[in-house]
Design a protein around this motif. Structure first.
Motif, PDB file in Angstrom:
ATOM      1  N   HIS A  45       0.661  11.209  -8.493  1.00  0.00           N
ATOM      2  CA  HIS A  45       0.402   9.772  -8.584  1.00  0.00           C
ATOM      3  C   HIS A  45       1.713   8.990  -8.661  1.00  0.00           C
ATOM      4  O   HIS A  45       1.890   7.968  -7.979  1.00  0.00           O
ATOM      5  CB  HIS A  45      -0.468   9.496  -9.815  1.00  0.00           C
ATOM      6  CG  HIS A  45      -0.950   8.086  -9.921  1.00  0.00           C
ATOM      7  ND1 HIS A  45      -0.533   7.235 -10.916  1.00  0.00           N
ATOM      8  CD2 HIS A  45      -1.804   7.368  -9.146  1.00  0.00           C
ATOM      9  CE1 HIS A  45      -1.117   6.056 -10.758  1.00  0.00           C
ATOM     10  NE2 HIS A  45      -1.891   6.106  -9.700  1.00  0.00           N
ATOM     11  N   ARG A  46       2.651   9.486  -9.465  1.00  0.00           N
ATOM     12  CA  ARG A  46       3.958   8.828  -9.582  1.00  0.00           C
ATOM     13  C   ARG A  46       4.725   8.912  -8.256  1.00  0.00           C
ATOM     14  O   ARG A  46       5.435   7.973  -7.887  1.00  0.00           O
ATOM     15  CB  ARG A  46       4.779   9.468 -10.701  1.00  0.00           C
ATOM     16  CG  ARG A  46       4.219   9.291 -12.101  1.00  0.00           C
ATOM     17  CD  ARG A  46       4.202   7.844 -12.547  1.00  0.00           C
ATOM     18  NE  ARG A  46       3.705   7.719 -13.903  1.00  0.00           N
ATOM     19  CZ  ARG A  46       4.462   7.464 -14.967  1.00  0.00           C
ATOM     20  NH1 ARG A  46       5.759   7.287 -14.831  1.00  0.00           N
ATOM     21  NH2 ARG A  46       3.933   7.366 -16.174  1.00  0.00           N
ATOM     22  N   GLN A  60      -0.878  13.730 -12.121  1.00  0.00           N
ATOM     23  CA  GLN A  60      -0.140  12.556 -12.591  1.00  0.00           C
ATOM     24  C   GLN A  60       1.234  12.473 -11.925  1.00  0.00           C
ATOM     25  O   GLN A  60       1.731  11.385 -11.634  1.00  0.00           O
ATOM     26  CB  GLN A  60      -0.003  12.596 -14.112  1.00  0.00           C
ATOM     27  CG  GLN A  60      -1.341  12.413 -14.827  1.00  0.00           C
ATOM     28  CD  GLN A  60      -1.205  12.448 -16.328  1.00  0.00           C
ATOM     29  OE1 GLN A  60      -0.359  13.145 -16.874  1.00  0.00           O
ATOM     30  NE2 GLN A  60      -2.044  11.707 -17.014  1.00  0.00           N
ATOM     31  N   SER A 120       9.458   8.078 -11.167  1.00  0.00           N
ATOM     32  CA  SER A 120       9.211   6.635 -11.258  1.00  0.00           C
ATOM     33  C   SER A 120      10.508   5.839 -11.180  1.00  0.00           C
ATOM     34  O   SER A 120      10.594   4.821 -10.484  1.00  0.00           O
ATOM     35  CB  SER A 120       8.486   6.306 -12.565  1.00  0.00           C
ATOM     36  OG  SER A 120       7.183   6.840 -12.562  1.00  0.00           O
ATOM     37  N   ALA A 156       3.393   8.955  -5.283  1.00  0.00           N
ATOM     38  CA  ALA A 156       2.794   7.949  -4.403  1.00  0.00           C
ATOM     39  C   ALA A 156       3.355   6.564  -4.720  1.00  0.00           C
ATOM     40  O   ALA A 156       3.748   5.814  -3.811  1.00  0.00           O
ATOM     41  CB  ALA A 156       1.275   7.954  -4.558  1.00  0.00           C
ATOM     42  N   GLN A 157       3.428   6.223  -5.991  1.00  0.00           N
ATOM     43  CA  GLN A 157       3.956   4.915  -6.387  1.00  0.00           C
ATOM     44  C   GLN A 157       5.411   4.752  -5.949  1.00  0.00           C
ATOM     45  O   GLN A 157       5.811   3.689  -5.449  1.00  0.00           O
ATOM     46  CB  GLN A 157       3.845   4.745  -7.902  1.00  0.00           C
ATOM     47  CG  GLN A 157       2.409   4.629  -8.401  1.00  0.00           C
ATOM     48  CD  GLN A 157       2.319   4.606  -9.914  1.00  0.00           C
ATOM     49  OE1 GLN A 157       3.117   5.245 -10.605  1.00  0.00           O
ATOM     50  NE2 GLN A 157       1.355   3.870 -10.445  1.00  0.00           N
ATOM     51  N   GLU A 177      -3.871   2.345  -0.845  1.00  0.00           N
ATOM     52  CA  GLU A 177      -3.460   0.947  -1.021  1.00  0.00           C
ATOM     53  C   GLU A 177      -2.037   0.731  -0.506  1.00  0.00           C
ATOM     54  O   GLU A 177      -1.711  -0.325   0.039  1.00  0.00           O
ATOM     55  CB  GLU A 177      -3.567   0.553  -2.489  1.00  0.00           C
ATOM     56  CG  GLU A 177      -5.010   0.451  -2.978  1.00  0.00           C
ATOM     57  CD  GLU A 177      -5.105   0.129  -4.459  1.00  0.00           C
ATOM     58  OE1 GLU A 177      -4.035   0.049  -5.118  1.00  0.00           O
ATOM     59  OE2 GLU A 177      -6.232  -0.025  -4.962  1.00  0.00           O
ATOM     60  N   GLY A 178      -1.196   1.757  -0.674  1.00  0.00           N
ATOM     61  CA  GLY A 178       0.177   1.651  -0.195  1.00  0.00           C
ATOM     62  C   GLY A 178       0.285   1.661   1.314  1.00  0.00           C
ATOM     63  O   GLY A 178       1.261   1.157   1.878  1.00  0.00           O
ATOM     64  N   GLN A 186      -7.542   8.810  -8.288  1.00  0.00           N
ATOM     65  CA  GLN A 186      -6.463   7.867  -8.611  1.00  0.00           C
ATOM     66  C   GLN A 186      -5.289   8.006  -7.655  1.00  0.00           C
ATOM     67  O   GLN A 186      -4.675   7.016  -7.255  1.00  0.00           O
ATOM     68  CB  GLN A 186      -5.982   8.075 -10.056  1.00  0.00           C
ATOM     69  CG  GLN A 186      -6.992   7.675 -11.114  1.00  0.00           C
ATOM     70  CD  GLN A 186      -7.804   8.861 -11.592  1.00  0.00           C
ATOM     71  OE1 GLN A 186      -8.198   9.723 -10.799  1.00  0.00           O
ATOM     72  NE2 GLN A 186      -8.061   8.917 -12.890  1.00  0.00           N
ATOM     73  N   VAL A 187      -4.977   9.249  -7.296  1.00  0.00           N
ATOM     74  CA  VAL A 187      -3.859   9.499  -6.379  1.00  0.00           C
ATOM     75  C   VAL A 187      -4.209   8.989  -4.986  1.00  0.00           C
ATOM     76  O   VAL A 187      -3.426   8.272  -4.349  1.00  0.00           O
ATOM     77  CB  VAL A 187      -3.519  11.007  -6.322  1.00  0.00           C
ATOM     78  CG1 VAL A 187      -2.377  11.255  -5.332  1.00  0.00           C
ATOM     79  CG2 VAL A 187      -3.151  11.527  -7.703  1.00  0.00           C
ATOM     80  N   GLN A 235      -6.408   6.759  -4.067  1.00  0.00           N
ATOM     81  CA  GLN A 235      -6.528   5.300  -4.015  1.00  0.00           C
ATOM     82  C   GLN A 235      -5.155   4.637  -3.979  1.00  0.00           C
ATOM     83  O   GLN A 235      -4.932   3.682  -3.224  1.00  0.00           O
ATOM     84  CB  GLN A 235      -7.323   4.797  -5.216  1.00  0.00           C
ATOM     85  CG  GLN A 235      -7.556   3.292  -5.202  1.00  0.00           C
ATOM     86  CD  GLN A 235      -8.405   2.828  -6.378  1.00  0.00           C
ATOM     87  OE1 GLN A 235      -8.961   3.633  -7.115  1.00  0.00           O
ATOM     88  NE2 GLN A 235      -8.498   1.520  -6.551  1.00  0.00           N
ATOM     89  N   GLU A 236      -4.230   5.140  -4.805  1.00  0.00           N
ATOM     90  CA  GLU A 236      -2.871   4.579  -4.830  1.00  0.00           C
ATOM     91  C   GLU A 236      -2.224   4.693  -3.454  1.00  0.00           C
ATOM     92  O   GLU A 236      -1.637   3.732  -2.939  1.00  0.00           O
ATOM     93  CB  GLU A 236      -2.021   5.318  -5.865  1.00  0.00           C
ATOM     94  CG  GLU A 236      -0.652   4.719  -6.095  1.00  0.00           C
ATOM     95  CD  GLU A 236      -0.682   3.455  -6.933  1.00  0.00           C
ATOM     96  OE1 GLU A 236       0.101   2.526  -6.628  1.00  0.00           O
ATOM     97  OE2 GLU A 236      -1.488   3.378  -7.882  1.00  0.00           O
TER      98      GLU A 236
END
Length: 218
Positions: free
Chosen positions: A180-181, A177, A153, A183-184, A215-216, A208-209, A211-212
């Motif tokens: 997911h980080r 998780q 992150s 991806a962010q 969206e990106g 969640q992964v 979708q993130e």
């Protein structure tokens, strides 16, 4: 009963640490300049919980005098309690006091406390000090998965695109998780390599992964 400078000061002067904690909580309802003045004696309170609460308030009121805040928080990085050290690291990042980077780096290298290490890595992205890149890369290979996650992150927040190829391998990590980080972080960093990995993550089995990442890409 209305909360005034005098009523809060009375709580802060109490021999009962519970009353002092109440006083610190009520400081949030006073003018920031007043709260900044009144909280300072509590920074070195003999009670750990009181010190923690006082240091934690600094990320809100510390903007009143950044030079004084820097001195206070640097000093608390050597507090005997890890919780207080972690709170000081958090506040330094929130106030973007990059002058404390060397202190944070030294503490990260010296402390055996994982909580303190996590707080330091988490705050480095917010701190925005370019020199922290190498330390974050070191944290990325930590044996502690929480430190790794925070490093991912923070690298995204730091904005150095050189991190992209180093983050991509974690897009296959077994912990969703962490994916997911990743991806962010890749969304923040951008670029062709990042986009290619986001396209893969957009089909991740964990919603969640996926979708993130989707969206990106939009």
């Amino acid at each position: 009963m209305s909360i005034t400078r005098e009523s809060v000061q009375q709580l802060l002067n109490s021999q009962d640490y519970g009353e002092r904690l109440r006083g610190i909580n009520q400081l949030r309802q006073l003018e920031p300049a007043v709260a900044f003045e009144l909280v300072q004696p509590l920074i070195k309170d003999p009670n750990t919980r009181v010190r923690y609460a006082a240091v934690s308030l600094m990320d809100v009121v510390g903007t009143q005098d950044l030079a004084v805040s820097l001195d206070i928080l640097r000093d608390r990085l050597s507090d005997p309690e890890p919780d207080v050290q972690a709170a000081a690291a958090d506040a330094l990042g929130a106030l973007k006091l990059t002058e404390a980077y060397d202190d944070l780096q030294q503490l990260y290298q010296d402390t055996p406390e994982w909580l303190v290490k996590v707080s330091i890595i988490a705050t480095l992205g917010e701190l925005g000090e370019p020199r922290s890149f190498e330390l974050l890369l070191s944290a990325l290979s930590s044996e502690n998965s929480l430190i790794q996650t925070m490093a991912i992150s923070a690298l995204g927040e730091l904005g150095n695109a050189s991190a992209v190829p180093l983050l991509i391998p974690y897009a296959d990590h077994s912990d969703w998780q962490m994916r997911h980080r990743v991806a962010q972080a890749l969304i923040r960093l951008g670029g062709t390599e990042a986009r290619s990995t986001l396209e893969t993550l957009a089909n991740d089995p964990v919603a969640q992964v996926a979708q993130e990442a989707q969206e990106g890409l939009n």
